[in-house]
Design a protein around this motif. Sequence first.
Motif, short mmCIF file in Angstrom:
data_model
loop_
_atom_site.label_atom_id
_atom_site.label_comp_id
_atom_site.label_asym_id
_atom_site.label_seq_id
_atom_site.Cartn_x
_atom_site.Cartn_y
_atom_site.Cartn_z
N ASN A 113 44.69 26.92 49.67
CA ASN A 113 45.01 28.26 49.16
C ASN A 113 43.76 28.96 48.66
N ALA A 114 43.89 30.26 48.52
CA ALA A 114 42.87 31.08 47.85
C ALA A 114 43.32 31.22 46.41
N ALA A 115 42.39 31.09 45.48
CA ALA A 115 42.78 31.16 44.07
C ALA A 115 41.71 31.86 43.25
N GLY A 116 42.15 32.40 42.13
CA GLY A 116 41.22 33.03 41.20
C GLY A 116 40.69 31.98 40.24
N GLY A 117 39.40 31.99 39.98
CA GLY A 117 38.83 31.02 39.04
C GLY A 117 38.96 31.52 37.61
N GLY A 187 50.26 28.15 38.92
CA GLY A 187 50.98 28.98 39.89
C GLY A 187 51.72 30.12 39.22
N VAL A 188 51.51 31.31 39.71
CA VAL A 188 52.21 32.50 39.22
C VAL A 188 52.98 33.12 40.39
N THR A 189 53.83 34.11 40.07
CA THR A 189 54.59 34.71 41.18
C THR A 189 53.77 35.73 41.94
N THR A 192 50.96 41.00 41.63
CA THR A 192 49.83 41.58 40.89
C THR A 192 48.81 40.49 40.65
N PHE A 193 47.53 40.83 40.75
CA PHE A 193 46.53 39.94 40.18
C PHE A 193 46.72 40.01 38.67
N GLU A 194 46.08 39.09 37.94
CA GLU A 194 46.35 39.01 36.51
C GLU A 194 45.58 40.09 35.74
N THR A 195 46.12 40.43 34.59
CA THR A 195 45.37 41.29 33.67
C THR A 195 44.26 40.45 33.05
N GLU A 198 45.73 38.07 30.72
CA GLU A 198 46.45 36.95 31.36
C GLU A 198 45.49 35.88 31.87
N TYR A 199 44.38 36.31 32.48
CA TYR A 199 43.40 35.31 32.93
C TYR A 199 42.95 34.44 31.75
N LYS A 200 42.74 35.09 30.60
CA LYS A 200 42.32 34.32 29.41
C LYS A 200 43.41 33.34 28.99
N ALA A 209 42.28 27.36 37.78
CA ALA A 209 42.39 28.37 38.84
C ALA A 209 43.83 28.86 38.88
N VAL A 210 44.01 30.06 39.39
CA VAL A 210 45.36 30.65 39.41
C VAL A 210 45.65 31.21 40.80
N GLY A 211 46.89 30.99 41.25
CA GLY A 211 47.24 31.49 42.57
C GLY A 211 48.74 31.66 42.72
N MET A 212 49.12 32.20 43.87
CA MET A 212 50.52 32.61 44.08
C MET A 212 51.26 31.72 45.08
N SER A 213 50.77 30.52 45.30
CA SER A 213 51.44 29.66 46.29
C SER A 213 51.43 28.21 45.81
N ILE A 234 37.92 29.19 45.64
CA ILE A 234 37.84 30.18 44.55
C ILE A 234 37.32 31.49 45.14
N THR A 235 38.18 32.49 45.13
CA THR A 235 37.84 33.74 45.83
C THR A 235 37.49 34.88 44.89
N ASP A 236 37.76 34.71 43.61
CA ASP A 236 37.42 35.75 42.63
C ASP A 236 37.42 35.10 41.25
N LEU A 237 36.81 35.80 40.31
CA LEU A 237 36.70 35.22 38.97
C LEU A 237 37.49 36.08 37.99
N THR A 245 37.28 44.83 39.11
CA THR A 245 38.61 44.84 39.73
C THR A 245 38.62 43.78 40.81
N ILE A 246 39.82 43.40 41.24
CA ILE A 246 39.95 42.39 42.29
C ILE A 246 40.78 43.00 43.42
N THR A 247 40.29 42.86 44.64
CA THR A 247 41.05 43.39 45.77
C THR A 247 41.43 42.27 46.72
N GLU A 250 38.58 41.42 49.14
CA GLU A 250 37.54 40.57 48.56
C GLU A 250 37.99 39.10 48.60
N VAL A 251 39.26 38.88 48.29
CA VAL A 251 39.81 37.53 48.30
C VAL A 251 39.74 36.94 49.71
N LEU A 252 40.15 37.72 50.71
CA LEU A 252 40.15 37.23 52.09
C LEU A 252 38.73 36.94 52.57
#
Length: 276
Positions: A113-117, A187-189, A192-195, A198-200, A209-213, A234-237, A245-247, A250-252
């Motif tokens: 998966n792709a995930a936010g660090g 894992g989150v639903t 939306t990427f996190e605020t 929320e990342y904190k 790491a956080v992701g949707m799958s 890890i595709t974004d921090l 911002t996160i798009t 950028e993740v792909l």
Amino acid sequence: MATLIEQLNESVAFIKARVTSQSSIGIILGSGLSNLANQIVAEQEIPYGEIPHFPVSTVEGHRGKLIFGTLGGVPVWVMAGRFHFYEGYSAQQVAYPVRVMRLLGVETLLLSNAAGGVNPAFEVGDLMIIKDHISLFQVNPLLGKNEDSLGTRFPDMSEPYSKDLIMRVKDLATRHNISLHEGVYLGVTGPTFETRAEYKLIHIVGGDAVGMSTVQETIAAVHAGMKVFAMSVITDLGIREEENTITHEEVLQAATAAEPKMTLLFTGLVQELAGQ
Ligand code: HPA
């Protein structure tokens, strides 16, 4: 209406009528992670839309396919394209293909998966072995009547990700000079990427790491007695000093750039499992 097991059996019978070869290894690929799919020598490809009872979305249903082929010479089942809760599928639908794989004879499931660090030590493009997960707001796919023929009502989750597989991949990484993190996937639903807050929070509660799958698929796999290995790119921090911002683009992009390392590890792992 057909029961879950009747539906699964119909899906499996349809697939077995098309594919007579067998493999005990299944792979599910995450967003932007098609490099690995390109390394597969496909024997058969079945669009999800053709498989009876497979979840199909009106928007993306034409895209995903089940591939039977070889990776590094080893036979594997591959789901190119997965179902996400945020697309509107139920947790049970997200888990459905995992159960189909189990009934096709898959015993070891590899997930990417792709995930936010959110671990401050992580950088974009890093790989993280998932050693454990936390499900935050993701609906459990085992809710409802238990299918006893698949697994027990109250599955143990003390080792959702196989320690043996983690050790093998760490050894492989050392041999190939690939640096890896090991951490907790939260894992989150989505969608939306996190605020920033929320990342904190995710970091404070123990996520790296956080992701949707991944979480729902892992639960279904563990329930059905499969061994799971999962890896995040890890595709974004999520936690940074500067405003950012996160798009999705950028993740792909980051996933695509980092993927060859992951492909190498997955290929090495399936070869080891096949005793090559
Ligand atoms: N958050 C949630 N899911 C993700 C992220 C993220 O930052 N990056 C890739 N998938």
